[in-house]
Design a protein around this motif. Structure first.
Motif, PDB file in Angstrom:
ATOM      1  N   ARG A 245      31.299  70.418  15.969  1.00  0.00           N
ATOM      2  CA  ARG A 245      32.600  70.107  16.534  1.00  0.00           C
ATOM      3  C   ARG A 245      33.082  71.396  17.123  1.00  0.00           C
ATOM      4  NH1 ARG A 245      36.028  65.335  14.249  1.00  0.00           N
ATOM      5  NH2 ARG A 245      34.784  63.611  14.688  1.00  0.00           N
ATOM      6  N   GLY A 246      32.955  72.622  16.331  1.00  0.00           N
ATOM      7  CA  GLY A 246      33.613  73.693  16.739  1.00  0.00           C
ATOM      8  C   GLY A 246      34.884  74.068  16.160  1.00  0.00           C
ATOM      9  N   HIS A 247      35.655  74.952  16.230  1.00  0.00           N
ATOM     10  CA  HIS A 247      36.964  75.196  15.385  1.00  0.00           C
ATOM     11  C   HIS A 247      38.204  74.898  16.055  1.00  0.00           C
ATOM     12  CE1 HIS A 247      34.946  76.647  11.739  1.00  0.00           C
ATOM     13  NE2 HIS A 247      34.005  77.323  12.598  1.00  0.00           N
ATOM     14  N   GLY A 248      38.152  74.452  17.265  1.00  0.00           N
ATOM     15  CA  GLY A 248      39.236  73.914  18.208  1.00  0.00           C
ATOM     16  C   GLY A 248      38.685  73.186  19.183  1.00  0.00           C
ATOM     17  N   ALA A 249      39.766  72.690  20.189  1.00  0.00           N
ATOM     18  CA  ALA A 249      39.477  71.871  21.263  1.00  0.00           C
ATOM     19  C   ALA A 249      38.588  72.600  22.223  1.00  0.00           C
ATOM     20  CB  ALA A 249      40.802  71.624  21.890  1.00  0.00           C
ATOM     21  N   GLY A 250      37.531  71.901  22.910  1.00  0.00           N
ATOM     22  CA  GLY A 250      36.616  72.546  23.819  1.00  0.00           C
ATOM     23  C   GLY A 250      35.632  73.592  23.221  1.00  0.00           C
ATOM     24  N   GLN A 251      35.457  73.400  21.945  1.00  0.00           N
ATOM     25  CA  GLN A 251      34.635  74.304  21.266  1.00  0.00           C
ATOM     26  C   GLN A 251      33.227  73.840  20.831  1.00  0.00           C
ATOM     27  OE1 GLN A 251      36.500  76.956  18.305  1.00  0.00           O
ATOM     28  NE2 GLN A 251      37.495  78.002  19.779  1.00  0.00           N
TER      29      GLN A 251
END
Length: 127
Positions: A44-50
């Motif tokens: 998912r990443g560590h934030g939006a768009g990641q």
């Protein structure tokens, strides 16, 4: 709570996680789908768009399931991935929207020129 499964079965041979609910609803989620939609930071990443598009996961299998308190399970995959905590709500959402999420994943793979097959790597040549 509706989203808490009454029974969870790992069907190793077919690579399916079966979730049964007290109201008769049953979801069968393939290992590959669960792996590419892992709620882990790695995916998912560590934030939006990641978010990181997962490729080459067609043959991944589930090797284990562990309870996390009364609210979630941890899925262990044979590619070494085991950091995602799948809450009851998240699993229910994955089951309820399986077709749409799967089509979205296939479309993102296509747009990236990537493959589900671990033995295929796409190369784009500039004209």
């Amino acid at each position: 709570m509706h989203s808490v499964p009454s029974d969870i079965r790992l069907r190793r041979k077919s690579g399916i996680l079966e979730l049964c609910y007290s109201d008769g609803v049953k979801y069968e989620l393939p290992a590959e789908f669960l792996r590419v939609y892992s709620p882990s930071a790695e995916v998912r990443g560590h934030g939006a768009g990641q978010a990181v598009l997962q490729t080459g996961k067609k043959q991944v299998q589930l090797s284990g399931v562990e309870a996390i308190g009364n609210y979630a399970i941890k899925l262990i995959f044979d590619d070494g991935h085991d950091s995602g905590i799948y809450t009851w709500e998240y699993l229910y959402d994955l089951g309820a929207h399986f077709e749409a999420y799967w089509q979205d994943y296939l479309e993102r793979l296509h747009q990236a020129g990537a493959s589900r097959d671990p033995d295929v790597s796409a190369v784009k040549f500039m004209e």
